[in-house]
Design a protein around this motif. Structure first.
Motif, PDB file in Angstrom:
ATOM      1  N   LEU A   6      -1.640  16.850   3.302  1.00  0.00           N
ATOM      2  CA  LEU A   6      -1.884  16.564   4.716  1.00  0.00           C
ATOM      3  C   LEU A   6      -0.582  16.683   5.483  1.00  0.00           C
ATOM      4  CD1 LEU A   6      -4.024  15.524   6.815  1.00  0.00           C
ATOM      5  CD2 LEU A   6      -3.016  13.245   6.454  1.00  0.00           C
ATOM      6  N   TYR A   7      -0.579  17.538   6.486  1.00  0.00           N
ATOM      7  CA  TYR A   7       0.525  17.589   7.440  1.00  0.00           C
ATOM      8  C   TYR A   7       0.343  16.394   8.369  1.00  0.00           C
ATOM      9  CZ  TYR A   7       1.497  22.282   5.710  1.00  0.00           C
ATOM     10  OH  TYR A   7       1.814  23.358   4.918  1.00  0.00           O
ATOM     11  N   ASP A   8       1.314  15.478   8.347  1.00  0.00           N
ATOM     12  CA  ASP A   8       1.073  14.098   8.748  1.00  0.00           C
ATOM     13  C   ASP A   8       2.173  13.577   9.674  1.00  0.00           C
ATOM     14  OD1 ASP A   8      -0.260  11.427   8.262  1.00  0.00           O
ATOM     15  OD2 ASP A   8       1.696  10.976   7.352  1.00  0.00           O
ATOM     16  N   HIS A   9       1.827  12.531  10.425  1.00  0.00           N
ATOM     17  CA  HIS A   9       2.828  11.721  11.123  1.00  0.00           C
ATOM     18  C   HIS A   9       2.396  10.268  10.975  1.00  0.00           C
ATOM     19  CE1 HIS A   9       5.327   9.886  14.198  1.00  0.00           C
ATOM     20  NE2 HIS A   9       6.058  10.983  14.203  1.00  0.00           N
ATOM     21  N   PRO A  10       3.310   9.363  10.604  1.00  0.00           N
ATOM     22  CA  PRO A  10       2.903   7.982  10.311  1.00  0.00           C
ATOM     23  C   PRO A  10       2.349   7.228  11.511  1.00  0.00           C
ATOM     24  CG  PRO A  10       5.303   8.202  10.303  1.00  0.00           C
ATOM     25  CD  PRO A  10       4.750   9.582  10.345  1.00  0.00           C
ATOM     26  N   LEU A  11       2.652   7.655  12.738  1.00  0.00           N
ATOM     27  CA  LEU A  11       2.163   6.960  13.926  1.00  0.00           C
ATOM     28  C   LEU A  11       0.917   7.608  14.516  1.00  0.00           C
ATOM     29  CD1 LEU A  11       5.489   6.081  15.800  1.00  0.00           C
ATOM     30  CD2 LEU A  11       4.140   4.661  14.231  1.00  0.00           C
ATOM     31  N   SER A  12       0.406   8.642  13.871  1.00  0.00           N
ATOM     32  CA  SER A  12      -0.773   9.340  14.381  1.00  0.00           C
ATOM     33  C   SER A  12      -2.053   8.674  13.894  1.00  0.00           C
ATOM     34  CB  SER A  12      -0.752  10.808  13.936  1.00  0.00           C
ATOM     35  OG  SER A  12      -2.019  11.409  14.156  1.00  0.00           O
ATOM     36  N   GLY A  13      -2.856   8.185  14.838  1.00  0.00           N
ATOM     37  CA  GLY A  13      -4.159   7.650  14.468  1.00  0.00           C
ATOM     38  C   GLY A  13      -5.080   8.712  13.907  1.00  0.00           C
ATOM     39  N   ASN A  14      -4.955   9.937  14.396  1.00  0.00           N
ATOM     40  CA  ASN A  14      -5.792  11.022  13.884  1.00  0.00           C
ATOM     41  C   ASN A  14      -5.453  11.333  12.427  1.00  0.00           C
ATOM     42  OD1 ASN A  14      -7.455  11.539  16.115  1.00  0.00           O
ATOM     43  ND2 ASN A  14      -5.836  12.709  17.120  1.00  0.00           N
ATOM     44  N   CYS A  15      -4.176  11.300  12.087  1.00  0.00           N
ATOM     45  CA  CYS A  15      -3.806  11.477  10.678  1.00  0.00           C
ATOM     46  C   CYS A  15      -4.274  10.292   9.842  1.00  0.00           C
ATOM     47  CB  CYS A  15      -2.295  11.639  10.550  1.00  0.00           C
ATOM     48  SG  CYS A  15      -1.647  13.188  11.223  1.00  0.00           S
ATOM     49  N   HIS A  16      -4.236   9.097  10.441  1.00  0.00           N
ATOM     50  CA  HIS A  16      -4.616   7.905   9.680  1.00  0.00           C
ATOM     51  C   HIS A  16      -6.091   7.935   9.289  1.00  0.00           C
ATOM     52  CE1 HIS A  16      -3.828   4.038   7.986  1.00  0.00           C
ATOM     53  NE2 HIS A  16      -4.800   3.462   8.683  1.00  0.00           N
ATOM     54  N   LYS A  17      -6.932   8.554  10.098  1.00  0.00           N
ATOM     55  CA  LYS A  17      -8.343   8.704   9.720  1.00  0.00           C
ATOM     56  C   LYS A  17      -8.457   9.395   8.362  1.00  0.00           C
ATOM     57  CE  LYS A  17      -9.502   9.630  14.557  1.00  0.00           C
ATOM     58  NZ  LYS A  17     -10.074  10.619  15.507  1.00  0.00           N
ATOM     59  N   ILE A  18      -7.649  10.411   8.167  1.00  0.00           N
ATOM     60  CA  ILE A  18      -7.708  11.186   6.927  1.00  0.00           C
ATOM     61  C   ILE A  18      -7.102  10.391   5.779  1.00  0.00           C
ATOM     62  CG2 ILE A  18      -7.210  13.419   5.879  1.00  0.00           C
ATOM     63  CD1 ILE A  18      -8.863  13.366   8.607  1.00  0.00           C
ATOM     64  N   ARG A  19      -5.977   9.746   6.048  1.00  0.00           N
ATOM     65  CA  ARG A  19      -5.364   8.907   5.006  1.00  0.00           C
ATOM     66  C   ARG A  19      -6.343   7.826   4.551  1.00  0.00           C
ATOM     67  NH1 ARG A  19      -0.744   9.164   8.761  1.00  0.00           N
ATOM     68  NH2 ARG A  19      -1.172   7.015   9.408  1.00  0.00           N
ATOM     69  N   LEU A  20      -7.059   7.225   5.501  1.00  0.00           N
ATOM     70  CA  LEU A  20      -8.005   6.165   5.165  1.00  0.00           C
ATOM     71  C   LEU A  20      -9.150   6.680   4.305  1.00  0.00           C
ATOM     72  CD1 LEU A  20      -8.582   3.868   8.280  1.00  0.00           C
ATOM     73  CD2 LEU A  20      -7.699   3.227   6.040  1.00  0.00           C
ATOM     74  N   ILE A 188     -14.116  -3.055   8.611  1.00  0.00           N
ATOM     75  CA  ILE A 188     -13.396  -1.880   8.114  1.00  0.00           C
ATOM     76  C   ILE A 188     -12.220  -2.323   7.253  1.00  0.00           C
ATOM     77  CG2 ILE A 188     -11.991   0.108   8.791  1.00  0.00           C
ATOM     78  CD1 ILE A 188     -13.830   0.392  11.247  1.00  0.00           C
ATOM     79  N   ARG A 189     -11.515  -3.352   7.694  1.00  0.00           N
ATOM     80  CA  ARG A 189     -10.366  -3.858   6.929  1.00  0.00           C
ATOM     81  C   ARG A 189     -10.770  -4.375   5.553  1.00  0.00           C
ATOM     82  NH1 ARG A 189      -8.159  -8.488  10.369  1.00  0.00           N
ATOM     83  NH2 ARG A 189      -6.624  -8.636   8.692  1.00  0.00           N
ATOM     84  N   ALA A 190     -12.020  -4.797   5.424  1.00  0.00           N
ATOM     85  CA  ALA A 190     -12.505  -5.339   4.160  1.00  0.00           C
ATOM     86  C   ALA A 190     -12.991  -4.263   3.197  1.00  0.00           C
ATOM     87  CB  ALA A 190     -13.637  -6.340   4.428  1.00  0.00           C
ATOM     88  N   LEU A 191     -13.067  -3.004   3.637  1.00  0.00           N
ATOM     89  CA  LEU A 191     -13.540  -1.937   2.765  1.00  0.00           C
ATOM     90  C   LEU A 191     -12.503  -1.627   1.680  1.00  0.00           C
ATOM     91  CD1 LEU A 191     -15.035   0.523   5.422  1.00  0.00           C
ATOM     92  CD2 LEU A 191     -16.328  -0.888   3.803  1.00  0.00           C
ATOM     93  N   PRO A 192     -12.946  -1.353   0.454  1.00  0.00           N
ATOM     94  CA  PRO A 192     -11.998  -0.981  -0.604  1.00  0.00           C
ATOM     95  C   PRO A 192     -11.191   0.254  -0.200  1.00  0.00           C
ATOM     96  CG  PRO A 192     -14.167  -1.437  -1.528  1.00  0.00           C
ATOM     97  CD  PRO A 192     -14.338  -1.418  -0.038  1.00  0.00           C
ATOM     98  N   GLY A 193      -9.893   0.184  -0.425  1.00  0.00           N
ATOM     99  CA  GLY A 193      -9.009   1.295  -0.109  1.00  0.00           C
ATOM    100  C   GLY A 193      -8.390   1.229   1.264  1.00  0.00           C
ATOM    101  N   TYR A 194      -8.850   0.294   2.112  1.00  0.00           N
ATOM    102  CA  TYR A 194      -8.264   0.198   3.449  1.00  0.00           C
ATOM    103  C   TYR A 194      -6.772  -0.104   3.353  1.00  0.00           C
ATOM    104  CZ  TYR A 194      -6.830  -1.606   7.957  1.00  0.00           C
ATOM    105  OH  TYR A 194      -6.141  -1.816   9.141  1.00  0.00           O
ATOM    106  N   HIS A 195      -6.005   0.526   4.208  1.00  0.00           N
ATOM    107  CA  HIS A 195      -4.603   0.174   4.376  1.00  0.00           C
ATOM    108  C   HIS A 195      -4.224   0.443   5.824  1.00  0.00           C
ATOM    109  CE1 HIS A 195      -4.529   4.465   3.292  1.00  0.00           C
ATOM    110  NE2 HIS A 195      -3.518   4.554   4.123  1.00  0.00           N
ATOM    111  N   PRO A 196      -3.248  -0.279   6.337  1.00  0.00           N
ATOM    112  CA  PRO A 196      -2.917  -0.157   7.755  1.00  0.00           C
ATOM    113  C   PRO A 196      -1.924   0.958   8.031  1.00  0.00           C
ATOM    114  CG  PRO A 196      -1.594  -1.880   6.801  1.00  0.00           C
ATOM    115  CD  PRO A 196      -2.477  -1.347   5.685  1.00  0.00           C
ATOM    116  N   ALA A 203      -5.075  -5.337   5.358  1.00  0.00           N
ATOM    117  CA  ALA A 203      -6.396  -5.448   4.733  1.00  0.00           C
ATOM    118  C   ALA A 203      -6.787  -6.908   4.599  1.00  0.00           C
ATOM    119  CB  ALA A 203      -6.383  -4.778   3.361  1.00  0.00           C
ATOM    120  N   LEU A 204      -8.079  -7.164   4.646  1.00  0.00           N
ATOM    121  CA  LEU A 204      -8.578  -8.513   4.402  1.00  0.00           C
ATOM    122  C   LEU A 204      -8.640  -8.804   2.912  1.00  0.00           C
ATOM    123  CD1 LEU A 204     -11.478  -8.775   7.012  1.00  0.00           C
ATOM    124  CD2 LEU A 204      -9.265  -9.948   7.054  1.00  0.00           C
TER     125      LEU A 204
END
Length: 204
Positions: A6-20, A188-196, A203-204
């Motif tokens: 993934l071509y990524d940026h840590p502050l990108s919410g759009n990238c975070h969708k994919i990471r999640l 969403i925070r309670a889903l397995p694999g969630y990370h911020p 995560a919860l």
């Protein structure tokens, strides 16, 4: 170069969708940081990878796909069909929210946040915040009668909308006045694999 990247940026919410999604389905993902604010996506080299010159971009072997909503759909269809639906009706419901994430959420919470993260951008902050308040109000109404955006279970629709709504405080939007939205974020925070990511809760 890794086969799944993934071509990524840590502050990108759009990238975070994919990471999640990759974390939630247990799909190992290599990240290649892209210096977006320094103009790396505007180079000729990056344009060969993605003519739209935006991130995220996913490379899966020889196949390259760009746009966060398209990547979510590709990943779910190929690796995690439980995150989409087998019926035309179910996929239409998911597509409605993918579109909403790409339009209203992008023009509201995403742009409002970007205004404060990157102030030189020519963003109409009053318009972005007005759209952002409408987004929160709609989600508050919808989530008053259901736990997830559609189909009664987590889907890529939720991940498509979640990051920039969860980051709404960074755009000076009244997220804390929306208890139904906050409860959805907690689910969403309670889903397995969630990370911020920076700005999103742990995560919860």
């Amino acid at each position: 170069m890794p086969d799944f990247l993934l071509y990524d940026h840590p502050l990108s919410g759009n990238c975070h969708k994919i990471r999640l999604l990759c974390a939630m389905i247990g799909k190992p993902l290599e990240l290649l940081p892209v210096a977006v604010l320094e103009g790396e996506t505007r180079t000729e080299e990056f344009a060969k990878l993605n003519p739209v010159q935006q991130i995220p971009v996913l490379k899966d072997g020889d196949f390259v796909v760009q746009d966060s909503q398209a990547i979510l759909l590709y990943l779910a269809m190929k690796y995690a069909p439980e995150w989409i639906d087998a019926s035309p009706e179910g996929m239409a419901a998911i597509a409605e929210w993918l579109s909403y994430g790409a339009k209203e959420v992008s023009n509201g919470p995403q742009l409002a946040r970007l205004h404060f993260l990157d102030p030189h951008k020519s963003i109409d902050i009053d318009r972005a915040q007005a759209i952002g308040r409408k987004v929160l109000a709609l989600l508050e109404r919808v989530l008053g009668g259901r736990e997830w955006l559609c189909l009664g279970r987590p889907t890529i629709a939720d991940l498509a909308v979640f990051p920039y709504v969860g980051l709404a405080r960074q755009g000076k939007l009244p997220l804390d006045e929306c208890p139904n939205v906050l409860a959805w974020i907690d689910r969403i925070r309670a889903l397995p694999g969630y990370h911020p990511m920076p700005g999103l809760p742990e995560a919860l």
